[in-house]
Write a protein that holds these residues in place. Structure first.
Motif: not given
Length: 102
Positions: A7-8, A12-17, A24-26, A35-36
């Motif tokens: 998730i981190r 970081r890479d901006g792959q998902a909002s 998605r992860e609930g 996490i951030q």
């Protein structure tokens, strides 16, 4: 831990909002913020140290005994049992296990 790192990386890479990751992860928004902010899970943290109603008044005495013990040879230092007996003489009402954990 695997999920945490994945998730981190996605954040970081901006792959998902953030909203997409939450769905998605609930996970909750606060969890996503942790996490951030932290590279690994911070674990359980007490907000306030636990009170020691019986042992509290004797913590200074215990600290003084330990400090004085550093000046004498190892064989002559106080054991937890001996410290327990000394504070018991001073009026301590608690049990040995509390003294042993200090």
């Amino acid at each position: 831990m695997d999920q945490w790192a994945r998730i981190r990386l996605e954040l970081r890479d901006g792959q998902a909002s953030k909203r997409e990751l939450m769905r998605r992860e609930g996970i909750h928004w606060d969890t996503l913020q942790k996490i951030q902010d932290y590279s690994e899970p911070p674990g359980y943290r007490l907000s306030v140290p636990r009170a020691k109603p019986k042992l509290g008044p004797y913590l200074e005495l215990i600290a003084r005994i330990i400090k004085e013990d550093k000046k004498v040879p190892k064989k002559q230092r106080h054991t937890a049992t001996r410290i327990y007996h000394r504070i018991k003489e001073a009026g301590y009402q608690g049990k040995y296990t509390q003294v042993k954990e200090v």
